[in-house]
Design an enzyme around this catalytic site. Structure first.
Site, mmCIF file in Angstrom:
data_model
loop_
_atom_site.group_PDB
_atom_site.id
_atom_site.type_symbol
_atom_site.label_atom_id
_atom_site.label_comp_id
_atom_site.label_asym_id
_atom_site.label_seq_id
_atom_site.Cartn_x
_atom_site.Cartn_y
_atom_site.Cartn_z
ATOM 1 N N ASP A 20 43.478 42.264 54.471
ATOM 2 C CA ASP A 20 42.131 41.598 54.492
ATOM 3 C C ASP A 20 41.140 42.408 55.177
ATOM 4 O O ASP A 20 41.059 43.281 55.614
ATOM 5 C CB ASP A 20 42.262 40.263 55.742
ATOM 6 C CG ASP A 20 41.411 39.334 55.439
ATOM 7 O OD1 ASP A 20 40.702 39.104 54.525
ATOM 8 O OD2 ASP A 20 41.331 38.734 56.473
ATOM 9 N N ASN A 68 43.137 31.956 46.837
ATOM 10 C CA ASN A 68 42.310 32.819 46.379
ATOM 11 C C ASN A 68 41.445 32.396 44.987
ATOM 12 O O ASN A 68 40.358 33.175 44.788
ATOM 13 C CB ASN A 68 42.633 34.417 46.649
ATOM 14 C CG ASN A 68 42.888 34.724 47.829
ATOM 15 O OD1 ASN A 68 43.606 35.809 48.036
ATOM 16 N ND2 ASN A 68 42.016 34.551 48.699
HETATM 17 C C1 IPE Z 1 44.396 36.530 52.983
HETATM 18 O O1 IPE Z 1 43.095 36.615 53.038
HETATM 19 C C2 IPE Z 1 45.001 36.618 51.435
HETATM 20 C C3 IPE Z 1 45.012 38.061 51.164
HETATM 21 C C4 IPE Z 1 44.685 38.965 52.054
HETATM 22 C C5 IPE Z 1 45.323 38.298 49.816
HETATM 23 P P1 IPE Z 1 41.903 35.534 53.004
HETATM 24 O O2 IPE Z 1 40.682 36.280 53.237
HETATM 25 O O3 IPE Z 1 42.284 34.867 51.719
HETATM 26 O O4 IPE Z 1 42.302 34.323 54.087
HETATM 27 P P2 IPE Z 1 41.264 33.657 54.889
HETATM 28 O O5 IPE Z 1 40.558 32.734 53.739
HETATM 29 O O6 IPE Z 1 40.370 34.292 55.612
HETATM 30 O O7 IPE Z 1 42.096 32.689 55.847
HETATM 31 C C1 IPE Z 2 41.216 40.596 51.205
HETATM 32 O O1 IPE Z 2 39.915 40.812 51.351
HETATM 33 C C2 IPE Z 2 41.705 40.490 49.482
HETATM 34 C C3 IPE Z 2 41.963 39.275 49.032
HETATM 35 C C4 IPE Z 2 41.864 38.251 49.712
HETATM 36 C C5 IPE Z 2 41.860 39.277 47.558
HETATM 37 P P1 IPE Z 2 38.693 39.647 51.380
HETATM 38 O O2 IPE Z 2 38.263 39.879 49.982
HETATM 39 O O3 IPE Z 2 39.224 38.374 51.832
HETATM 40 O O4 IPE Z 2 37.737 40.251 52.462
HETATM 41 P P2 IPE Z 2 36.896 39.451 53.450
HETATM 42 O O5 IPE Z 2 37.904 38.662 54.369
HETATM 43 O O6 IPE Z 2 36.039 38.642 52.393
HETATM 44 O O7 IPE Z 2 36.177 40.586 54.277
HETATM 45 MG MG MG Z 3 39.488 37.521 53.609
#
Ligand code: IPE
Ligand code: IPE
Ligand code: MG
Length: 239
Positions: A20, A68
Site C-alpha cells: 500500500d 479496488n
Molecule cells: C489494500 O489497500 C489493497 C491493496 C494494497 C491491494 P487499499 O488502499 O485498497 O486499502 P484501504 O482502502 O486503504 O483500506
Molecule cells: C496500493 O496503493 C495499490 C493498490 C491498492 C492497487 P494505493 O493505490 O492504495 O496507494 P494509496 O493508499 O492511495 O497511497
Molecule cells: Mg491504499
C-alpha cells in the site's frame, strides 16, 4: 538487535505484505497514480528477490482487492496494464529468478489475456525457491464465502456431510490450500488496518505496520519487520 543474533534466527517461512501507498508516493512527486503503481511493481520485484536471498519460502502479496474496482476506470486500466507487463516479464524470467506463482482471488473478472497469463504462470509452478501468492481481485470475505459455497455444494451433491467440516478441512477450500499460514503480515503506508486481507489465514499472524510507502520499501525495511517479528512473544492463546 545485533546482526549476529539476527543471523542466527530463521526468517519466517511465510511473509504476507499489503503493498500500500503507491498513490501517495506518486502524489508526493506530482505524478499520476499509475506512476506510483509502476514504482510499486519495482519494489515488489526487489522484495521478492530479497525473500529468495533470505530463504523465505512463501511471499503473499496483496496487489488488487475486490474493493479496488471502485477506483477510476483510468487507474484500474493502468493497474491491469502494469500487471500484464509484469507477468509477461515474470514468465520470461521464471527460471532465472526461481520464483513461481499462485493466484489468490476471483480471476474471472479479469480480462481474458490477463487470466491466461495468470494461468500460464501458475501452471509453471515448479519447485522454485520462492512461491509468490499473488492476490488479485482478492477479498478475505469473498474467499471465505466462495469456500463455504463450494462445501455446501458438495453437501448438496451428497459428497460431504456437514459434520465433517473442521478448521483443517475448511482450509482446503481456500485459495491458500496446502500453504502454511503467514507468521508475519506487513502493512506499509502508515495505515493500521487489514482491508480484507487473509482474514482466515492471519488469525495468529504477527502484524507489523510501517510508516513507509510501498514504492520506498527496501530490503532494510523487510529486515526491520523481521527483527520486530522476532522480538514478539507468540502465545497462540497459551501462557
Ligand atoms: C489494500 O489497500 C489493497 C491493496 C494494497 C491491494 P487499499 O488502499 O485498497 O486499502 P484501504 O482502502 O486503504 O483500506
Ligand atoms: C496500493 O496503493 C495499490 C493498490 C491498492 C492497487 P494505493 O493505490 O492504495 O496507494 P494509496 O493508499 O492511495 O497511497
Ligand atoms: Mg491504499
Amino acid at each position: 538487535m545485533a546482526l549476529s543474533e539476527k543471523e542466527t534466527l530463521a526468517p519466517p517461512q511465510h511473509i504476507a505484505i499489503i503493498m500500500d501507498g503507491n498513490g501517495r508516493w506518486a502524489k508526493q512527486r506530482g505524478l499520476p497514480r499509475t506512476a506510483g503503481h509502476a514504482a510499486g511493481a519495482e519494489s515488489f520485484r526487489r522484495i521478492a528477490n530479497y525473500c529468495r536471498t533470505l530463504g523465505v519460502r512463501y511471499l503473499t502479496v496483496y496487489a488488487f482487492s475486490t474493493e479496488n474496482w471502485k477506483r477510476s476506470q483510468e487507474e484500474v486500466a493502468g493497474i491491469m496494464k502494469l500487471l500484464r507487463k509484469y507477468l509477461e516479464e515474470a514468465l520470461r524470467d521464471m527460471e532465472k529468478n526461481r520464483v513461481c506463482f499462485r493466484f489468490f482471488g476471483d480471476l474471472s473478472r479479469l480480462s481474458p489475456p490477463l487470466q491466461k497469463l495468470c494461468l500460464d504462470a501458475q501452471s509453471r509452478s515448479a519447485d522454485y525457491d520462492v512461491q509468490v501468492n499473488f492476490c488479485l481481485n482478492y477479498g478475505g470475505r469473498d474467499e471465505i464465502v466462495q469456500a463455504a459455497r463450494r462445501f455446501a455444494q458438495q453437501v448438496a451433491n451428497g459428497e460431504r456431510r456437514p459434520e465433517e467440516l473442521t478448521e483443517n478441512l475448511f482450509d482446503q477450500y481456500l485459495y491458500s490450500a496446502g500453504i502454511p499460514d503467514p507468521e508475519l503480515v506487513i502493512r506499509p503506508s502508515g495505515e493500521k488496518r487489514i482491508s480484507n486481507f487473509l482474514l482466515w489465514q492471519s488469525a495468529y499472524s504477527e502484524y507489523v505496520f510501517m510508516n513507509v510507502l510501498w514504492p520506498d520499501f527496501t530490503p532494510e525495511h523487510l529486515d526491520e519487520a523481521i527483527a520486530e517479528y522476532h522480538r514478539r512473544n507468540r502465545r497462540f492463546g497459551g501462557t
